[in-house]
Design a protein around this motif. Structure first.
Motif, PDB file in Angstrom:
ATOM      1  N   ARG A 270       0.644  11.520  -6.991  1.00 25.21           N
ATOM      2  CA  ARG A 270      -0.271  10.531  -6.878  1.00 25.21           C
ATOM      3  C   ARG A 270      -1.186  10.603  -8.074  1.00 25.21           C
ATOM      4  O   ARG A 270      -1.452  12.047  -8.504  1.00 25.21           O
ATOM      5  N   SER A 271      -1.667   9.755  -8.733  1.00 26.14           N
ATOM      6  CA  SER A 271      -2.689  10.029  -9.942  1.00 26.14           C
ATOM      7  C   SER A 271      -3.954  10.543  -9.671  1.00 26.14           C
ATOM      8  O   SER A 271      -4.728  11.067 -10.263  1.00 26.14           O
ATOM      9  N   ASP A 272      -4.655  10.640  -8.374  1.00 25.10           N
ATOM     10  CA  ASP A 272      -5.627  11.030  -8.078  1.00 25.10           C
ATOM     11  C   ASP A 272      -5.489  12.498  -7.611  1.00 25.10           C
ATOM     12  O   ASP A 272      -6.513  13.146  -7.209  1.00 25.10           O
ATOM     13  N   VAL A 273      -4.406  13.069  -7.670  1.00 23.59           N
ATOM     14  CA  VAL A 273      -3.801  14.604  -7.143  1.00 23.59           C
ATOM     15  C   VAL A 273      -4.416  15.327  -8.537  1.00 23.59           C
ATOM     16  O   VAL A 273      -3.707  14.949  -9.504  1.00 23.59           O
TER      17      VAL A 273
ATOM     18  N   GLN B 216       5.384   2.904 -12.647  1.00 22.78           N
ATOM     19  CA  GLN B 216       4.913   2.949 -14.055  1.00 22.78           C
ATOM     20  C   GLN B 216       3.379   2.369 -13.990  1.00 22.78           C
ATOM     21  O   GLN B 216       2.696   2.619 -15.195  1.00 22.78           O
ATOM     22  N   GLY B 217       2.632   2.345 -12.853  1.00 20.35           N
ATOM     23  CA  GLY B 217       1.222   1.658 -12.790  1.00 20.35           C
ATOM     24  C   GLY B 217       0.228   2.865 -12.912  1.00 20.35           C
ATOM     25  O   GLY B 217       0.611   4.048 -12.767  1.00 20.35           O
ATOM     26  N   PRO B 218      -0.979   2.416 -12.570  1.00 11.36           N
ATOM     27  CA  PRO B 218      -2.023   3.607 -12.563  1.00 11.36           C
ATOM     28  C   PRO B 218      -2.234   4.387 -11.542  1.00 11.36           C
ATOM     29  O   PRO B 218      -2.838   5.391 -11.211  1.00 11.36           O
ATOM     30  N   ARG B 219      -1.319   4.159 -10.237  1.00  7.44           N
ATOM     31  CA  ARG B 219      -1.251   4.870  -9.011  1.00  7.44           C
ATOM     32  C   ARG B 219      -0.657   6.083  -9.230  1.00  7.44           C
ATOM     33  O   ARG B 219      -0.787   7.030  -8.164  1.00  7.44           O
ATOM     34  N   PHE B 220       0.386   6.323 -10.175  1.00  6.93           N
ATOM     35  CA  PHE B 220       0.969   7.629 -10.125  1.00  6.93           C
ATOM     36  C   PHE B 220       0.961   8.166 -11.477  1.00  6.93           C
ATOM     37  O   PHE B 220       0.894   7.699 -12.297  1.00  6.93           O
ATOM     38  N   ARG B 221       1.239   9.364 -11.462  1.00  4.63           N
ATOM     39  CA  ARG B 221       1.643  10.212 -12.511  1.00  4.63           C
ATOM     40  C   ARG B 221       2.774  10.859 -12.761  1.00  4.63           C
ATOM     41  O   ARG B 221       3.129  11.537 -11.718  1.00  4.63           O
ATOM     42  N   ARG B 222       3.626  10.728 -13.953  1.00  2.59           N
ATOM     43  CA  ARG B 222       4.901  11.335 -14.088  1.00  2.59           C
ATOM     44  C   ARG B 222       4.554  12.804 -14.489  1.00  2.59           C
ATOM     45  O   ARG B 222       4.052  12.930 -15.671  1.00  2.59           O
TER      46      ARG B 222
ATOM     47  N   LYS C  37       0.803  -1.262  -0.151  1.00  5.91           N
ATOM     48  CA  LYS C  37       0.012  -0.126  -0.026  1.00  5.91           C
ATOM     49  C   LYS C  37       0.845   1.216   0.004  1.00  5.91           C
ATOM     50  O   LYS C  37       1.817   1.354   0.567  1.00  5.91           O
ATOM     51  N   ILE C  38       0.453   2.239  -0.858  1.00  7.51           N
ATOM     52  CA  ILE C  38       1.307   3.499  -0.853  1.00  7.51           C
ATOM     53  C   ILE C  38       0.711   4.635   0.148  1.00  7.51           C
ATOM     54  O   ILE C  38       0.282   5.547   0.015  1.00  7.51           O
ATOM     55  N   VAL C  39       1.086   4.265   1.267  1.00  9.51           N
ATOM     56  CA  VAL C  39       0.546   4.976   2.515  1.00  9.51           C
ATOM     57  C   VAL C  39       1.871   5.255   3.607  1.00  9.51           C
ATOM     58  O   VAL C  39       1.731   5.740   4.660  1.00  9.51           O
TER      59      VAL C  39
END
Length: 300
Positions: free
Chosen positions: A46-49, A32-38, A4-6
């Motif tokens: 984080r991709s939800d930010v 490289q997955g959907p949890r993060f945005r470069r 978990k990314i916490v």
């Protein structure tokens, strides 16, 4: 089992991917997955930010040397004057001796930076308001050929920034007088065009077009007839009773169109002629706009 990314509060903000991987907070596969945005090379969120320009500015400071100074439209946007869109290049100036750059997603300019012109911000430095205003002029590249084209970009930026930050024009003129930066001549001209009464970027650009065509419009003119207020005009050639107004997207709603129609009818009864300019007009040859204004003035 997926981790978990916490584990690290820093992952709630921008962060260096390599540092997070080295610390064991995240894996390369997770980055490289959907949890993060470069955002930039080795800079993630984080991709939800929600991505804003200010967020990307913070992220960019993780990649630049500590002496780099955030400035121009990027710094203005961080100050609350939204001159940059979320994915516009993040603008920095670095000392002339710096070998940093180029970097995808950033705009790096090498120039002289005085010690008092910036202050610490995030992981680098932020230009102070006077320096931001100067760099809004100096940021324009030789690709923008012609004084008119450069002024149409520089002056609206200055109008919006100075309207918000309340910087004295005289102080900026003194600064320009003693500078040798590329574009300083343009800066001296641009400062003569500044009018902080302008209420939008396109309105400022339209005013510059008129001024470059030899017209001297009054900005935000309140019109009275027989002592009664009947309307306010974006730009007005008072001697010719010619009103020039920019109609952007806000004017496309039915309610706004009705308000505009009633106001313009009142002003037309008082002898005013209207020239309505839209985005496609500003994007075309500006001399067409000038001809329309001159014809309206002749009819008046």
């Amino acid at each position: 089992m997926v981790k978990k990314i916490v584990l690290n509060p820093r992952l709630n903000d921008v962060f260096r991917g390599s540092a997070a991987v080295a610390a064991g907070f995240v894996t390369k596969a997770q980055l490289q997955g959907p949890r993060f945005r470069r955002l930039f090379q080795d800079v993630y969120v984080r991709s939800d930010v929600k991505v804003t320009h200010a967020l990307r500015c913070r992220g960019a400071t993780l990649r630049v040397p500590p002496e780099a100074v955030l400035t121009g439209r990027s710094a203005a946007t961080v100050h609350g004057v939204k001159l940059a869109k979320p994915y516009d290049p993040v603008e920095f100036v670095v000392p002339e001796t710096s070998r940093f750059g180029p970097v995808a997603g950033m705009r790096i300019r090498r120039t002289n930076i005085k010690p008092g012109e910036s202050k610490p911000w995030a992981n680098a430095r932020m230009a102070r308001p006077i320096r931001i205003a100067l760099d809004l002029i100096f940021r324009h590249t030789p690709r923008l050929r012609g004084t008119v084209r450069r002024l149409r970009t520089a002056v609206p930026d200055l109008d919006m920034f100075l309207r918000r930050k309340k910087i004295k024009i005289d102080k900026l003129k003194v600064e320009c007088r003693h500078r040798r930066n590329w574009g300083v001549r343009l800066g001296r001209i641009a400062l003569e065009f500044v009018d902080t009464k302008a209420e939008s970027h396109p309105e400022s650009e339209l005013r510059v077009v008129m001024q470059c065509g030899g017209l001297r419009p009054t900005t935000q003119l309140n019109v009275h007839e027989n002592g009664e207020f009947i309307g306010r005009l974006d730009l007005a050639i008072e001697g010719k009773k010619t009103a020039v107004e920019y109609d952007g997207r806000v004017h496309e709603t039915a309610a706004q169109q009705l308000r505009d129609k009633k106001r313009r009818q009142r002003l037309a009864k008082a002898g005013w002629k209207f020239v309505i300019v839209r985005a496609e007009d500003l994007a075309s040859d500006y001399r067409t706009i000038l001809k329309r204004i001159q014809l309206a003035g002749a009819r008046a």
